[in-house]
Design an enzyme around this catalytic site. Structure first.
Site, PDB file in Angstrom:
ATOM      1  N   HIS B 112       0.659  -1.254  -0.039  1.00 40.28           N
ATOM      2  CA  HIS B 112       0.087   0.061  -0.034  1.00 40.28           C
ATOM      3  C   HIS B 112       0.876   1.158   0.126  1.00 40.28           C
ATOM      4  O   HIS B 112       0.355   2.426  -0.048  1.00 40.28           O
ATOM      5  CB  HIS B 112      -0.950   0.139   1.168  1.00 40.28           C
ATOM      6  CG  HIS B 112      -2.178  -1.234   1.182  1.00 40.28           C
ATOM      7  ND1 HIS B 112      -2.749  -1.270   0.014  1.00 40.28           N
ATOM      8  CD2 HIS B 112      -2.271  -2.173   2.081  1.00 40.28           C
ATOM      9  CE1 HIS B 112      -3.666  -2.141   0.462  1.00 40.28           C
ATOM     10  NE2 HIS B 112      -3.222  -2.765   1.599  1.00 40.28           N
ATOM     11  N   ASP B 151      -2.717 -10.440  -2.906  1.00 43.32           N
ATOM     12  CA  ASP B 151      -3.064 -10.028  -1.539  1.00 43.32           C
ATOM     13  C   ASP B 151      -4.880  -9.671  -1.770  1.00 43.32           C
ATOM     14  O   ASP B 151      -5.227  -9.190  -2.682  1.00 43.32           O
ATOM     15  CB  ASP B 151      -2.597  -8.803  -1.114  1.00 43.32           C
ATOM     16  CG  ASP B 151      -2.921  -8.556   0.223  1.00 43.32           C
ATOM     17  OD1 ASP B 151      -1.919  -8.694   1.155  1.00 43.32           O
ATOM     18  OD2 ASP B 151      -3.696  -7.789   0.489  1.00 43.32           O
ATOM     19  N   HIS B 153      -6.180  -7.134  -0.622  1.00 42.87           N
ATOM     20  CA  HIS B 153      -6.499  -5.852  -0.902  1.00 42.87           C
ATOM     21  C   HIS B 153      -5.961  -5.318  -1.976  1.00 42.87           C
ATOM     22  O   HIS B 153      -4.741  -5.939  -2.319  1.00 42.87           O
ATOM     23  CB  HIS B 153      -5.830  -5.053   0.511  1.00 42.87           C
ATOM     24  CG  HIS B 153      -6.510  -5.492   1.531  1.00 42.87           C
ATOM     25  ND1 HIS B 153      -6.029  -6.498   2.234  1.00 42.87           N
ATOM     26  CD2 HIS B 153      -7.542  -4.937   2.269  1.00 42.87           C
ATOM     27  CE1 HIS B 153      -6.731  -6.578   3.710  1.00 42.87           C
ATOM     28  NE2 HIS B 153      -7.650  -5.793   3.616  1.00 42.87           N
ATOM     29  N   ASP B 240      -4.587 -12.760   3.127  1.00 41.45           N
ATOM     30  CA  ASP B 240      -5.486 -12.259   3.665  1.00 41.45           C
ATOM     31  C   ASP B 240      -6.838 -12.565   2.758  1.00 41.45           C
ATOM     32  O   ASP B 240      -7.959 -12.514   3.475  1.00 41.45           O
ATOM     33  CB  ASP B 240      -5.707 -10.881   4.011  1.00 41.45           C
ATOM     34  CG  ASP B 240      -5.086 -10.058   2.868  1.00 41.45           C
ATOM     35  OD1 ASP B 240      -4.702 -10.456   1.921  1.00 41.45           O
ATOM     36  OD2 ASP B 240      -4.613  -8.804   3.055  1.00 41.45           O
TER      37      ASP B 240
END
Lengths: 564, 436
Positions: B112, B151, B153, B240
């Site tokens: 991120h 991931d 996200h 995740d």
């Protein structure tokens, strides 16, 4: 007074030590079919004129278990293995009676599938029908929860003469290694028991009432009674005896290398701040990695008897070995002959070394002296390269905290201690190649037996606590009991020390608390959702290898009584 | 004994002495049970699988990938340097051919973290993949690199860093941004004006399981990779997306992840998120390692794995098929974007929120529309905590005109920027303007 005996592949060495004084030393060929005979001969030699009642301790390093495995004179072992999901346990198949029993535990020790006791019963009956009397019970994650191993041991009952239980052998996680370690432990148990019985009887014959300890590969000893439960720990203690011999004859406090140059091989060990470095997990037996703790010893095929030959115009030294050197009546030139030719050694019939090398050199249009020079250079290079690799390996070992990355001290030895037959000859050669100070300590002929005599007991335990589950585990002591939520790292460290001391006391060994080393003490917040649910605590306590006394260097050397 | 078909170096660095805060998901305990599983399974006893310690990323390593305002030290602690150093070690092992593949199992994560960094966003300070990619290009020359971010996200940081770079293909497979942080990663996000089609987003619906993930891999990712022909494939292996993860809504499993890696065949994998530390990580990481090493992983599964409950629902699968049907076009036939232009500059003005540190950044990016090179880039950035700063970036193929202009900007004496940083990929100059 203390006796140290090291049964080696070729020779059996023994010493008698009074405090810091070497009283007697002896050497005899090893009789592999009757080890006890070799022990008796040594005892005769070193006890001549001595009062046996004044001897408190006899420490023995023996090749018994190693030999039993190499020669295949081990007992069949009924392997009862509980795997569950993950890497297939079939990969760890060992012996002729390897059986998988359904059941599984997870990494927290939670039972995720019950043990299939019906299948277990079938397997046990099958083994018994085939006359199997020794068993090993191993479950994945048993150090977290011994339930399946205990159930299997219980169901075996008196149908087994000997059972190795995975979690009691090591508290360390490594399923495959635990399987192999348990297998070998059960496989050599009978040989070791027979040897122990005969040894005890023999010592009685010498009127010796000394406590008997067996050397382990980690450089420590264990009482004979403990060795009967864990005979696998007696394997490969020879190199450890040599390493401890150095500690017993030479003060070592810095980073130091040790070289033991023999006839066939050179063993290399590394001391960090005076402490011998251990293998990360354990040594391999017959190609199978185990959890047997051991001093990290790198062995390479260079020794006095290493064959010299020319391969594609390159001079090679070792790793083949062809009997004695020419100077001692051998048939082919060896490293020792080359050292003779260069005038670095004066061993046996130097003329024969010279003739032999000249003959080999002439076949390839060279001069004998040049050939000898290249052969010795090759040997020194091979040893030096291995040393550099070992140092690099140790310095690149994984670490798991930021503090270790930032503060890690590089191991950087500046000194080499060389022992073994051709030690003195290599002194200058190694010094100039590696740019390190090279020391050849006195007494190197029986350093291994001295190491055996003077080394003390070692032990270790692994404690884990999970305050969310309210559970304390010390697998090797079979302790799995409830703890209060308030249990913390400090209590855990104290508990580990107390338990280790108590366990040693039970074995008749008294070690002060100050000698217990804590090598790991970590606590982790366990979080469920966004709340701290408890702590996961891990502590490792050990008594590290050390000698009880250092030989007085100024004391006159005794002659080595030999019956060769 | 087990033997790896393709050798694998694992950089396992759990940072047992570092956490964002004691109960934060990004805490000391995160990789503890993964290590237990590895140890009990004897992963490093497998011939061809080796364990390595991380290297340490220097200021230069970080300044090749980021504009750090006000300074590198203000942005990253030792933990971030070591985590990025773990990724660098993975790259070094592979590029030096010490191992065929490598997996940087390190924390804290980084995907991120964007080009400009003011602090921590989504548990990330610096983008460890980007630091690694720049390290690779610094030491081994210009390369075509594909980053596949799995991931849960959206990898908005990595997307941002390579938005204008046609040498780097970035593909993100994630839970639809309408249902999860950071709320971006839609198919229309397709790369900057000079790198159109080099950013591909695959937003999967909540509750996607193994079947849906592998469908997207087969139908979108692999055909695009085959066309792009990268020198290196990198998997940003966040975990995740697991069915047990506490902060997401997907249904991916250890088996699914292992299969994905077996088919994707990444040269390097780097751990990102993944906070089901007991129920997922030990199994997913084991599965990834075995798959990357070419070992049998068929018996790796979670104790509570229930194939029936995790079966893809027909509606979900239908949605995924529809979605994927259109996505390859984004690479092969990208739509010309509606890029705002002022004079000869493409302009992007954005506000970026740093959730962990509560910083609001205001940013204006100016990319020169140059026909000789990719164009010089100026990023003017200020935040709720910091006066305006300037980042000056020269692309690797920078033309003399852009180069001159960039250095004029960097060397100006009387502008009002608090900090000015130069990121010159052409001449390999990465530095701050000296303080007056």
């Amino acid at each position: 007074m203390r006796i140290g005996i090291d049964i080696g592949g070729t020779h059996t060495d023994g010493v008698l030590i009074d405090g810091t004084r070497l009283v007697a030393a002896a050497k005899t060929p090893t009789n592999h079919d009757h080890l006890l005979e070799s022990i008796s001969q040594i005892l005769h030699l070193i006890l001549a004129g001595q009062d046996p009642t004044g001897i408190s301790t006899l420490n023995l390093s023996t090749t018994l278990t190693t030999n039993a495995i190499i020669t295949g004179t081990t007992d069949p072992v009924g392997m009862l293995v509980v795997g569950g999901p993950g890497i297939a346990p079939e990969n760890y198949r060992i012996g002729n009676h390897f059986n998988l029993i359904p059941g599984s535990l997870d990494h927290l020790g939670t039972e995720t599938a019950r043990l299939d006791t019906d299948r277990l019963e079938q397997v046990i009956t099958g083994c018994c029908d085939q006359g199997v009397k020794h068993f090993a019970v191993v479950a994945k994650f048993s150090p977290r929860n011994p339930i399946h191993e205990n159930q299997m041991a219980e169901q075996l009952g008196n149908r087994a003469d000997f059972v190795s239980t995975g979690h009691l052998i090591s508290g360390q996680l490594n399923f495959g290694r635990r399987i192999h370690t348990a297998y070998y432990n059960s496989a050599v148990a009978r040989s070791f028991r027979n040897f122990s019985t005969a040894l005890t009887a023999s010592l009685r014959g010498f009127a010796l009432k000394a406590e008997v300890n067996i050397l382990k590969a980690d450089g420590g000893t264990m009482p004979l009674a403990r060795a009967l439960e864990a005979p696998v720990q007696s394997i490969f203690s020879g190199p450890a005896a040599s390493v401890m011999g150095i500690l017993a004859t030479t003060p070592v406090s810095a980073d130091v290398l040790m070289l033991d140059i023999g006839g066939t091989t050179t063993d290399i060990a590394l001391f960090a701040a005076g402490q011998p470095l251990l293998e990360r997990e354990g040594i391999a037996i017959d190609g199978h990695p185990t959890l047997v703790r051991a001093i990290h010893v790198e062995s390479i095929g260079i020794g006095g008897d290493s064959l010299i030959y020319i391969n594609d115009s390159n001079v090679q030294t070792g790793p083949q070995r062809l009997g004695p050197c020419l100077a001692k009546g051998g048939t082919a030139p060896t490293l020792m002959d080359a050292l003779n030719v260069l005038g670095l050694a004066n061993f046996g019939e130097v003329g024969q070394s010279r003739d032999g090398l000249e003959t080999l050199a002439a076949l390839h249009g060279r001069k004998g002296r040049q050939l000898a020079k290249e052969a010795v250079e090759t040997a020194v290079n091979t040893i030096s390269t291995k040393i550099e690799e070992l140092i690099a390996l140790v310095n690149s070992k994984p670490v798991y905290t930021i503090a270790e990355i930032l503060e890690d001290r590089e191991i950087n030895p500046k000194k080499i201690i060389v022992i073994g037959g051709p030690a003195a000859v290599f002194k200058e050669l190694l010094a100039s190649r590696l740019g390190m100070e090279v020391k050849v300590p006195p007494l190197h002929g029986v350093a291994n037996a001295i190491g055996a005599a003077l080394t003390r007991s070692t032990s270790h335990l692994i404690l884990t606590a999970d305050t969310t589950k309210g559970k304390l585990s010390v697998p090797m002591l079979g302790i799995f009991r409830p703890i209060p939520r308030s249990f913390n790292l400090e209590t855990a460290v104290e508990e580990a020390k107390t338990l280790l001391i108590a366990d040693l006391e039970q074995a008749g060994i008294s070690i002060p608390a100050s000698e217990i080393q804590i090598t790991q003490a970590d606590t982790f917040n366990m979080v469920e959702g966004s709340y701290t649910s408890g702590k996961n605590i891990r502590v490792v306590a050990q008594v590290q290898p050390a000698v009880v006394a250092r030989l007085d260097e100024n004391a006159a050397l005794v002659a080595i009584a030999a019956r060769l | 004994m087990l033997k790896a078909k393709s050798s694998l170096g694992v950089i396992f660095f759990p940072a047992y002495d570092w956490a964002i805060s004691p109960t934060h998901p990004e805490r000391e305990e995160r990789l503890l049970y993964t290590q237990d599983q590895f140890r009990e399974e004897g992963l490093f006893d497998i011939e061809g699988i080796s364990e390595h310690r991380p290297l340490f990323a220097t200021d230069q390593d970080i300044m090749r990938a980021h504009f750090c305002f006000p300074s590198v030290d203000a942005i990253c602690t030792e933990s971030h340097r070591i985590s990025a150093g773990g990724a660098i070690q993975a790259a070094r092992l592979v590029l030096e051919q010490e191992t065929r593949r490598a997996f940087a199992l390190v924390r804290p994560p980084g995907h991120h973290a964007m080009k400009v960094v003011h602090g921590n966003r989504g548990f990330c300070n610096i983008n460890i993949e980007a630091v690694m990619v720049e390290w690779i290009r610094e030491h081994y020359g210009r390369k075509r690199i594909a980053i596949v971010d799995t991931d849960c996200h959206h990898g908005d940081g990595t997307q941002d860093i390579y938005w204008h770079d046609p040498d780097v293909l970035f593909i993100s497979i994630h839970q639809d941004g309408r249902t999860l942080y950071p709320g971006s990663g839609f198919p229309e996000e397709n790369g900057g004006p000079k790198a159109l089609g080099r950013t591909i987003n695959i937003p999967l619906p909540p509750r996607t399981s193994d079947q849906g993930y592998l469908y997207a891999l087969e139908e979108v990712v692999l055909p695009i990779l085959a066309a792009f022909k990268p020198d290196l494939v990198i998997n940003s292996a966040g975990q995740d997306n697991h069915y047990s993860d506490p902060i997401t809504n997907m249904k991916f499993s250890a088996q699914g992840y292992a299969q994905l890696n077996e088919r994707l065949k990444p040269d390097i994998a780097v751990l990102e998120g993944g906070y089901s530390i007991k129920g997922a990580l030990p199994y997913v990481n084991l599965g990834i390692c075995l798959a990357m090493a070419g070992c049998d992983y068929s018996a790796v599964r979670e104790p509570d794995f229930d194939p029936v409950a995790l079966r893809e629902e027909p509606d979900t699968m239908e949605y995924i098929k529809q979605l994927c049907g259109q996505l390859t076009d984004n690479y092969f036939r990208p739509k010309p974007g509606a890029f705002e232009k002022q004079g000869e500059y493409f302009i992007r003005e954005r506000k970026i929120y740093y959730d962990t540190d509560g910083i609001l950044e205001k940013q204006r990016e100016e990319l020169k529309d140059c026909d000789q090179c990719r164009g010089l880039r100026l990023i003017k950035s200020s935040s709720s905590h910091l006066l305006p700063c300037l980042g000056v970036e020269l692309p690797i193929d920078c033309c003399p005109a852009c180069e001159r202009e960039a250095y004029e900007q960097f060397n100006r004496k009387n502008d009002d920027y608090l900090v000015v940083q130069l990121l010159d990929q052409k001449n390999k100059q990465f530095r701050y303007r000296p303080k007056r």
